[in-house]
Scaffold this active site. Sequence first.
Site, PDB file in Angstrom:
ATOM      1  N   LYS A  11       0.971  -1.078  -0.328  1.00  0.00           N
ATOM      2  CA  LYS A  11       0.018  -0.094  -0.009  1.00  0.00           C
ATOM      3  C   LYS A  11       0.802   1.186   0.077  1.00  0.00           C
ATOM      4  CE  LYS A  11      -2.110  -1.037   3.963  1.00  0.00           C
ATOM      5  NZ  LYS A  11      -1.690  -2.330   4.379  1.00  0.00           N
ATOM      6  N   ARG A  86      -9.225   0.388   9.427  1.00  0.00           N
ATOM      7  CA  ARG A  86      -8.886  -0.941   9.654  1.00  0.00           C
ATOM      8  C   ARG A  86      -9.890  -1.429  10.381  1.00  0.00           C
ATOM      9  NH1 ARG A  86      -2.730   0.315   9.121  1.00  0.00           N
ATOM     10  NH2 ARG A  86      -1.857  -1.800   9.697  1.00  0.00           N
ATOM     11  N   ARG A 128      11.914  -7.278   5.496  1.00  0.00           N
ATOM     12  CA  ARG A 128      11.947  -5.615   5.271  1.00  0.00           C
ATOM     13  C   ARG A 128      13.135  -5.171   6.201  1.00  0.00           C
ATOM     14  NH1 ARG A 128       6.444  -2.458   4.905  1.00  0.00           N
ATOM     15  NH2 ARG A 128       6.436  -3.337   6.851  1.00  0.00           N
ATOM     16  N   ARG A 161      11.857  -2.603  11.411  1.00  0.00           N
ATOM     17  CA  ARG A 161      10.754  -2.250  12.232  1.00  0.00           C
ATOM     18  C   ARG A 161      10.314  -3.237  13.506  1.00  0.00           C
ATOM     19  NH1 ARG A 161       5.733  -0.175   8.371  1.00  0.00           N
ATOM     20  NH2 ARG A 161       4.479  -1.295  10.121  1.00  0.00           N
ATOM     21  N   ARG A 172      -0.023  -9.515  13.494  1.00  0.00           N
ATOM     22  CA  ARG A 172      -0.575  -8.455  12.723  1.00  0.00           C
ATOM     23  C   ARG A 172      -1.527  -9.199  11.511  1.00  0.00           C
ATOM     24  NH1 ARG A 172       4.328  -5.660  10.556  1.00  0.00           N
ATOM     25  NH2 ARG A 172       3.093  -3.847   9.558  1.00  0.00           N
TER      26      ARG A 172
HETATM   27  P1  AMP Z   1       1.206   0.080   9.158  1.00  0.00           P
HETATM   28  O1  AMP Z   1       2.232   0.964   8.826  1.00  0.00           O
HETATM   29  O2  AMP Z   1       0.024   0.601   8.267  1.00  0.00           O
HETATM   30  O3  AMP Z   1       1.821  -1.224   8.829  1.00  0.00           O
HETATM   31  O4  AMP Z   1       0.771   0.426  10.622  1.00  0.00           O
HETATM   32  C1  AMP Z   1       1.645   0.146  11.665  1.00  0.00           C
HETATM   33  C2  AMP Z   1       0.860  -0.221  12.970  1.00  0.00           C
HETATM   34  O5  AMP Z   1       0.298   1.042  13.403  1.00  0.00           O
HETATM   35  C3  AMP Z   1      -0.304  -1.065  12.999  1.00  0.00           C
HETATM   36  O6  AMP Z   1       0.095  -2.597  13.313  1.00  0.00           O
HETATM   37  C4  AMP Z   1      -1.181  -0.441  14.068  1.00  0.00           C
HETATM   38  O7  AMP Z   1      -0.524  -0.930  15.451  1.00  0.00           O
HETATM   39  C5  AMP Z   1      -0.731   1.043  14.002  1.00  0.00           C
HETATM   40  N1  AMP Z   1      -2.152   1.394  13.106  1.00  0.00           N
HETATM   41  C6  AMP Z   1      -2.007   1.971  11.830  1.00  0.00           C
HETATM   42  N2  AMP Z   1      -3.265   2.324  11.484  1.00  0.00           N
HETATM   43  C7  AMP Z   1      -4.127   2.304  12.267  1.00  0.00           C
HETATM   44  C8  AMP Z   1      -5.479   2.236  12.254  1.00  0.00           C
HETATM   45  N3  AMP Z   1      -6.070   2.621  11.247  1.00  0.00           N
HETATM   46  N4  AMP Z   1      -6.247   1.735  13.369  1.00  0.00           N
HETATM   47  C9  AMP Z   1      -5.278   1.078  14.480  1.00  0.00           C
HETATM   48  N5  AMP Z   1      -4.111   1.096  14.619  1.00  0.00           N
HETATM   49  C10 AMP Z   1      -3.519   1.458  13.312  1.00  0.00           C
END
Ligand code: AMP
Length: 219
Positions: A11, A86, A128, A161, A172
């Site tokens: 994404k 999400r 990654r 990360r 996740r």
């Molecule tokens: P991402 O970078 O999109 O993979 O997000 C990393 C982490 O941020 C996720 O595993 C969640 O812990 C938190 N996070 C990101 N977006 C959301 C969301 N829309 N709702 C809740 N937690 C989020």
Amino acid sequence: MLLLGAPGVGKGTQAQFLVAEYGIPQISTGDLLRSNIAKGTPLGLQAKEVLASGQLVSDDLVNQMAWARILDDDTKRGYILDGFPRTLNQAHFLDGQLSASALRPNLPVVAISIVVGYDQLQRRITGRRICPVCKSIYNAYSSPSKVPGQCDVEGAELTQRSDDTEAVFHDRMKVFEEQTAPVVEHYRALGRFQEVDGEQSVEAVTVAIEAALVRLRSS
Ligand code: AMP
């Protein structure tokens, strides 16, 4: 535009191409949260442990943060949501705000879901590696740096990360299946939705997304 899909489908990568192509901003709730954590803001302090565990930050917190960002001046012509909504709660919040808000003209929402199989996602996420200096992204399996663990650009030590480890990856994915897969079905049912095969080359995925956008905008 909503970019939907499991962790690691691409994404963020695709959003960057779309930003360049359409001149509209990417809004990544994951990036916003990480930036709050890096700055040590109260929001960042609340979110830090949750991110590290692979669980989701509370809907209220993310909704307020995302909506405040959506109302920034640079989104008037549109924007790309990456990683939000999400949960179904977040989706209902967003749908409600978009149809009720007088602050933002009601831009038509289009949803693109990028699909990649589990094994491929595992390699992408756990492999990654990120350069903390120039933000270049490598993959230990598919696109490693020339010297293992070092950035090709300036030799900085690559980082991972905290939520990209093997153990957190499975958590996740579980969160995705339980909480985010219903969001994909929600937007599929609403229409103006298109699924894209994310296992093709990065360029081919971009082409497929752009073709889907043309179709969706004219439908
Ligand atoms: P991402 O970078 O999109 O993979 O997000 C990393 C982490 O941020 C996720 O595993 C969640 O812990 C938190 N996070 C990101 N977006 C959301 C969301 N829309 N709702 C809740 N937690 C989020």
